[in-house]
Design a protein around this motif. Sequence first.
Motif, short mmCIF file in Angstrom:
data_model
loop_
_atom_site.label_atom_id
_atom_site.label_comp_id
_atom_site.label_asym_id
_atom_site.label_seq_id
_atom_site.Cartn_x
_atom_site.Cartn_y
_atom_site.Cartn_z
N ALA A 84 0.86 -1.19 0.00
CA ALA A 84 0.00 0.00 0.00
C ALA A 84 0.89 1.24 0.00
O ALA A 84 1.96 1.25 0.62
CB ALA A 84 -0.91 0.00 1.23
N PHE A 85 0.47 2.28 -0.71
CA PHE A 85 1.32 3.45 -0.86
C PHE A 85 1.57 4.16 0.47
O PHE A 85 2.63 4.77 0.67
CB PHE A 85 0.73 4.41 -1.89
N GLU A 86 0.62 4.08 1.38
CA GLU A 86 0.82 4.69 2.69
C GLU A 86 1.99 4.05 3.44
O GLU A 86 2.56 4.65 4.35
CB GLU A 86 -0.46 4.58 3.52
N ARG A 87 2.34 2.82 3.05
CA ARG A 87 3.47 2.12 3.64
C ARG A 87 4.71 2.19 2.75
O ARG A 87 5.83 2.36 3.24
CB ARG A 87 3.08 0.66 3.88
N THR B 266 7.45 2.45 -8.82
CA THR B 266 7.55 3.62 -9.70
C THR B 266 6.52 4.67 -9.32
O THR B 266 6.83 5.87 -9.23
CB THR B 266 7.38 3.21 -11.16
N ALA B 267 5.29 4.24 -9.08
CA ALA B 267 4.25 5.18 -8.66
C ALA B 267 4.58 5.76 -7.28
O ALA B 267 4.35 6.95 -7.03
CB ALA B 267 2.90 4.47 -8.62
N ALA B 268 5.14 4.94 -6.40
CA ALA B 268 5.50 5.43 -5.07
C ALA B 268 6.64 6.44 -5.14
O ALA B 268 6.64 7.44 -4.42
CB ALA B 268 5.89 4.25 -4.18
N ALA B 269 7.64 6.21 -6.01
CA ALA B 269 8.73 7.17 -6.18
C ALA B 269 8.20 8.47 -6.76
O ALA B 269 8.67 9.57 -6.40
CB ALA B 269 9.81 6.59 -7.08
N ALA C 92 -3.88 6.96 -6.57
CA ALA C 92 -3.75 6.45 -5.20
C ALA C 92 -2.39 6.82 -4.61
O ALA C 92 -2.29 7.18 -3.43
CB ALA C 92 -3.93 4.93 -5.19
N ALA C 93 -1.34 6.74 -5.44
CA ALA C 93 0.00 7.07 -4.95
C ALA C 93 0.07 8.54 -4.54
O ALA C 93 0.52 8.88 -3.44
CB ALA C 93 1.04 6.75 -6.02
N HIS C 94 -0.36 9.43 -5.42
CA HIS C 94 -0.27 10.86 -5.13
C HIS C 94 -1.23 11.29 -4.03
O HIS C 94 -0.92 12.22 -3.26
CB HIS C 94 -0.49 11.68 -6.40
N ALA D 48 -11.83 4.39 -20.81
CA ALA D 48 -11.97 3.16 -20.02
C ALA D 48 -11.32 3.31 -18.65
O ALA D 48 -11.87 2.88 -17.63
CB ALA D 48 -11.35 1.98 -20.78
N LEU D 49 -10.13 3.93 -18.61
CA LEU D 49 -9.46 4.09 -17.33
C LEU D 49 -10.21 5.08 -16.43
O LEU D 49 -10.34 4.85 -15.22
CB LEU D 49 -8.02 4.57 -17.54
N ALA D 50 -10.72 6.15 -17.01
CA ALA D 50 -11.50 7.11 -16.21
C ALA D 50 -12.73 6.43 -15.62
O ALA D 50 -13.07 6.67 -14.44
CB ALA D 50 -11.91 8.30 -17.08
N ALA D 51 -13.36 5.57 -16.39
CA ALA D 51 -14.53 4.85 -15.88
C ALA D 51 -14.14 3.92 -14.73
O ALA D 51 -14.85 3.80 -13.73
CB ALA D 51 -15.19 4.06 -17.01
N GLN D 52 -12.99 3.27 -14.87
CA GLN D 52 -12.50 2.39 -13.80
C GLN D 52 -12.24 3.19 -12.53
O GLN D 52 -12.61 2.77 -11.43
CB GLN D 52 -11.22 1.69 -14.24
N TRP D 53 -11.59 4.34 -12.68
CA TRP D 53 -11.33 5.18 -11.51
C TRP D 53 -12.62 5.67 -10.86
O TRP D 53 -12.72 5.71 -9.63
CB TRP D 53 -10.46 6.37 -11.92
N ARG D 54 -13.60 6.05 -11.67
CA ARG D 54 -14.88 6.49 -11.09
C ARG D 54 -15.52 5.37 -10.29
O ARG D 54 -16.09 5.61 -9.21
CB ARG D 54 -15.82 6.98 -12.19
N ALA D 55 -15.40 4.15 -10.80
CA ALA D 55 -15.95 3.01 -10.07
C ALA D 55 -15.24 2.79 -8.74
O ALA D 55 -15.82 2.23 -7.79
CB ALA D 55 -15.85 1.74 -10.93
N GLU D 56 -13.99 3.26 -8.66
CA GLU D 56 -13.22 3.14 -7.42
C GLU D 56 -13.43 4.34 -6.50
O GLU D 56 -12.85 4.38 -5.41
CB GLU D 56 -11.73 3.01 -7.76
#
Length: 324
Positions: A14-17, A122-125, A155-157, A178-186
């Motif tokens: 998890a990014f918080e960790r 990479t996202a965490a960095a 999620a990382a930022h 498609a990715l925007a729709a996935q994020w909205r679902a999240e």
Amino acid sequence: MKHFDEAATRKPLAFERLVPALRAAFAAGAQVPPRHVHAVETAPGSTADSAGSSGSSSDKGTVLIMPAWSDAGFLGIKTINIFPGNSARGLPGLHATYVLYDARTGVPLAMMDGNEITARRTAAASALGASFLARADARRLLVLGTGRIARMLPAAHASVRPIDEVRVWNHRPEGAEALAAQWRAEGWNAHAVTDLQAAVRQADIVSCATLATAPLVRGEWLAPGSHLDLIGSFTPAMREADVQCFAGAGTFVDTDEALQKSGDLLDAMAAGTLKAHEVRGTLAALCRGECAGRSDEAQRTVFKAVGSAIEDLTAATLVWQDAI
């Protein structure tokens, strides 16, 4: 030797960790030899891909071999294969494996999902860089790209900044939708954009996670006080930002290796919009407090990352320690 599949590798990261773990790792340091980089090109018709079609002259890729070891007693080696042409096959452009060893004996400890480690570290960095360089009130994130790493960036930022608005652009608009729709679902306030210039002008953080070989972001589009995050390109032939993105900006890198590996930086230095001595610091220097990050609210900042094996080792160590 233990085996960690994708889900087992992801669970402790998890990014918080992971972001604080990377901050501690960069501050402490590790042994990180230069990566081995090899170009791969198969002869036409010499192989068949997973879809059953014959290989072609476009089957070109890059193999990276990235070792690192630390005083904590762990040694890790990642092998990562990057094949940009895979998008036409409906396959990911990146495949990786990670092997963790006991650094004192060389005994293999675990095989881990290298794709998951690579994407999450990479996202965490990226988020770690933003924790020093993005404005404290940065809330509007623009993501360029729709691959595995790009999908993790909100999620990382959000683990370091109050992100509440996410936009995504891709050279294939249907992928962005498609990715925007996935994020909205999240639960994200997320939308796809087609006007890249307008989206860049409105963003607090612009994060590029692509395999582009020609600039996508222009410096004239970037707003005062914005933070440009370049984490996709990692060879001299790749670039995501034009040379004006660096003019007048506070530029930072993940490691000094970026000055030799990054097409973005090499172009800017050749054009004179950036000089090597003007790079203000590395992640290690930021994490150790050896240099300051953002200087004021109006300053534009740029973070250029080419990846470091210390990040992989940190993530793999978290996975191992969680398991035992």
